[in-house]
Enzyme design. Structure first.
Site, PDB file in Angstrom:
ATOM      1  N   ARG A   1       0.848  -1.177   0.000  1.00 30.74           N
ATOM      2  CA  ARG A   1       0.000   0.000   0.000  1.00 30.74           C
ATOM      3  C   ARG A   1       0.893   1.239   0.000  1.00 30.74           C
ATOM      4  O   ARG A   1       2.106   1.148   0.216  1.00 30.74           O
ATOM      5  CB  ARG A   1      -0.911  -0.006   1.231  1.00 30.74           C
ATOM      6  CG  ARG A   1      -1.919  -1.138   1.243  1.00 30.74           C
ATOM      7  CD  ARG A   1      -2.560  -1.299   2.615  1.00 30.74           C
ATOM      8  NE  ARG A   1      -3.194  -0.042   3.036  1.00 30.74           N
ATOM      9  CZ  ARG A   1      -3.400   0.296   4.312  1.00 30.74           C
ATOM     10  NH1 ARG A   1      -3.001  -0.496   5.283  1.00 30.74           N
ATOM     11  NH2 ARG A   1      -4.003   1.435   4.602  1.00 30.74           N
TER      12      ARG A   1
ATOM     13  N   SER B   1       0.579   4.121   1.981  1.00 29.02           N
ATOM     14  CA  SER B   1       0.664   4.975   3.162  1.00 29.02           C
ATOM     15  C   SER B   1       2.102   5.055   3.655  1.00 29.02           C
ATOM     16  O   SER B   1       2.946   4.219   3.322  1.00 29.02           O
ATOM     17  CB  SER B   1      -0.227   4.426   4.278  1.00 29.02           C
ATOM     18  OG  SER B   1       0.322   3.223   4.803  1.00 29.02           O
TER      19      SER B   1
ATOM     20  N   ASP C   1      -4.142  -7.008   9.325  1.00 30.03           N
ATOM     21  CA  ASP C   1      -5.135  -6.684   8.299  1.00 30.03           C
ATOM     22  C   ASP C   1      -5.468  -7.863   7.391  1.00 30.03           C
ATOM     23  O   ASP C   1      -6.337  -7.746   6.528  1.00 30.03           O
ATOM     24  CB  ASP C   1      -4.630  -5.532   7.415  1.00 30.03           C
ATOM     25  CG  ASP C   1      -4.504  -4.222   8.163  1.00 30.03           C
ATOM     26  OD1 ASP C   1      -5.246  -4.027   9.141  1.00 30.03           O
ATOM     27  OD2 ASP C   1      -3.650  -3.402   7.773  1.00 30.03           O
TER      28      ASP C   1
ATOM     29  N   SER D   1     -11.116   0.963  15.349  1.00 33.61           N
ATOM     30  CA  SER D   1     -11.061  -0.440  15.750  1.00 33.61           C
ATOM     31  C   SER D   1     -12.159  -0.764  16.757  1.00 33.61           C
ATOM     32  O   SER D   1     -12.220  -0.154  17.831  1.00 33.61           O
ATOM     33  CB  SER D   1      -9.686  -0.737  16.364  1.00 33.61           C
ATOM     34  OG  SER D   1      -9.712  -1.919  17.131  1.00 33.61           O
TER      35      SER D   1
ATOM     36  N   ARG E   1     -10.722   7.841  10.963  1.00 32.33           N
ATOM     37  CA  ARG E   1     -10.053   7.262   9.805  1.00 32.33           C
ATOM     38  C   ARG E   1      -8.861   8.134   9.421  1.00 32.33           C
ATOM     39  O   ARG E   1      -8.718   9.253   9.876  1.00 32.33           O
ATOM     40  CB  ARG E   1     -11.018   7.177   8.610  1.00 32.33           C
ATOM     41  CG  ARG E   1     -12.195   6.232   8.772  1.00 32.33           C
ATOM     42  CD  ARG E   1     -11.779   4.772   8.881  1.00 32.33           C
ATOM     43  NE  ARG E   1     -10.868   4.353   7.819  1.00 32.33           N
ATOM     44  CZ  ARG E   1     -11.244   3.965   6.599  1.00 32.33           C
ATOM     45  NH1 ARG E   1     -12.517   3.970   6.274  1.00 32.33           N
ATOM     46  NH2 ARG E   1     -10.359   3.569   5.707  1.00 32.33           N
ATOM     47  N   GLY E   2      -8.028   7.591   8.541  1.00 35.98           N
ATOM     48  CA  GLY E   2      -6.871   8.336   8.057  1.00 35.98           C
ATOM     49  C   GLY E   2      -5.568   7.661   8.437  1.00 35.98           C
ATOM     50  O   GLY E   2      -5.525   6.774   9.285  1.00 35.98           O
TER      51      GLY E   2
ATOM     52  N   VAL F   1      -1.501   7.719   9.883  1.00 36.53           N
ATOM     53  CA  VAL F   1      -1.010   8.147  11.195  1.00 36.53           C
ATOM     54  C   VAL F   1      -0.834   9.664  11.284  1.00 36.53           C
ATOM     55  O   VAL F   1      -1.318  10.290  12.244  1.00 36.53           O
ATOM     56  CB  VAL F   1       0.302   7.400  11.550  1.00 36.53           C
ATOM     57  CG1 VAL F   1       0.937   8.000  12.804  1.00 36.53           C
ATOM     58  CG2 VAL F   1       0.017   5.921  11.775  1.00 36.53           C
TER      59      VAL F   1
ATOM     60  N   THR G   1      -2.362  12.012   9.670  1.00 39.65           N
ATOM     61  CA  THR G   1      -3.693  12.609   9.661  1.00 39.65           C
ATOM     62  C   THR G   1      -4.360  12.461  11.023  1.00 39.65           C
ATOM     63  O   THR G   1      -4.976  13.391  11.549  1.00 39.65           O
ATOM     64  CB  THR G   1      -4.573  11.944   8.578  1.00 39.65           C
ATOM     65  OG1 THR G   1      -4.002  12.213   7.301  1.00 39.65           O
ATOM     66  CG2 THR G   1      -5.999  12.488   8.617  1.00 39.65           C
TER      67      THR G   1
END
Length: 309
Positions: free
Chosen positions: A11, A13, A90, A135, A155-156, A158, A160
């Site tokens: 991913r 991020s 995940d 979570s 959401r977002g 780290v 953010t």
């Protein structure tokens, strides 16, 4: 793939890229002549930040826990990547037969961290304080320990999330210690974010149970790819693999996914595995708990599952 080149999928991020770099370093040390190519892939979970994480799978028609792995698996299936680098927590506990988790890097710290604007951690949060997390496991445990708190969705990535707690919408947020450490945060110090001083309070795993696989970077491959099996075996961390195998098997026996409110952790002393778990009813109430120990990760997971009370 060939033994001259491996394409890894990740991913995009900051945390995912940091984990990709750790993987590339490990591969470079084990195979100095191996060319490692990185392929960045956007997943459903990355794309749908407008929906609560617990609802993304339903909205998108993705298998539970597949929101951060589906597109990487499609790339594996198509042969455009040879190895998918995942945050193991995940990854679904049941994979299609043609995929396998072949190894893991050495595990980072597994604790959850409360990030606040005032020092003191969980005990000093005022009644009614708002805590952000995506979570359900963290939400259930927070409200079990502190039923006076208000837990709201967050959401977002780290950075953010840190900016959000520095603002006015949250009094605190929860993050994984592993992600913070891998991104270079020093939890022993306060940190200035948007001119606001933030404090990090790691919660002991014996008090606040982490997720199965938390802190582990796992490698998913095509099960019939002998070259990938050999490459991953060379960088696998055996002690971590034993622990996460037990945790993922326990979650499989529970038929739990990423939105099942369960905390579980293992300790490994020599060859002895000790496991503890806390499983919350989805509709609220006291959790079921259990403890087991032994030397075989699958047997210990089974014993833990059967001991829940």
């Amino acid at each position: 793939m060939t033994m001259e080149q491996v394409v890894i999928g990740t991913r995009g991020s900051a945390l995912a890229l940091a984990q990709a770099e750790l993987t590339e370093t490990a591969l470079g040390m084990a195979f100095p002549a191996l060319q490692v190519v990185r392929e960045i892939i956007k997943t459903t979970g990355d794309r749908r930040t407008d929906v609560a994480l617990s609802q993304v799978a339903k909205v998108e028609g993705v298998l539970d826990k597949g929101v951060f792995t589906k597109e990487l698996e499609l790339a594996l299936e198509a042969g455009t990547i040879d190895l998918a680098v995942h945050s193991l927590k995940d990854v679904p506990t049941v994979l299609a037969d043609h995929f396998a988790i072949a190894g893991v890097l050495e595990r980072a710290p597994i604790r959850d961290v409360l990030v606040t604007k005032v020092p003191g951690g969980l005990d000093t949060l005022p009644a009614g304080a708002t805590v952000g997390t995506s979570s359900v496991r963290r939400a259930k445990q927070l409200l079990w320990l502190r039923p006076d708190l208000e837990v709201i969705d967050l959401r977002g990535n780290v950075p953010t999330r840190l900016s959000k707690v520095a603002g006015e919408d949250y009094d605190a947020i929860m993050l994984a210690e592993a992600g913070l450490v891998r991104l270079g945060h020093d939890l022993s110090k306060t940190e200035l974010v948007d001119d606001v001083e933030l404090h990090f309070a790691p919660l002991a795993e014996e008090v606040f149970y982490p997720a199965a696989g938390q802190g582990a970077v796992g490698f998913e491959i095509r099960a019939d790819d002998a070259d990938a099996v050999a490459i991953v075996k060379a960088i696998n961390h055996p002690a971590t693999f034993v622990r996460v195998t037990a945790e993922r098997e326990f979650l499989r026996l529970l038929e739990g996914g990423c939105h099942t409110p369960v905390g579980v952790f293992t300790a490994l002393d020599g060859g002895l595995i000790t496991m503890q778990a806390r499983v919350f009813p989805e509709q609220g109430g006291e959790p079921r708990t259990g403890k087991a120990e032994g030397c075989d990760p699958l047997e210990v997971a089974k014993e833990l599952f059967e001991s829940l009370a």
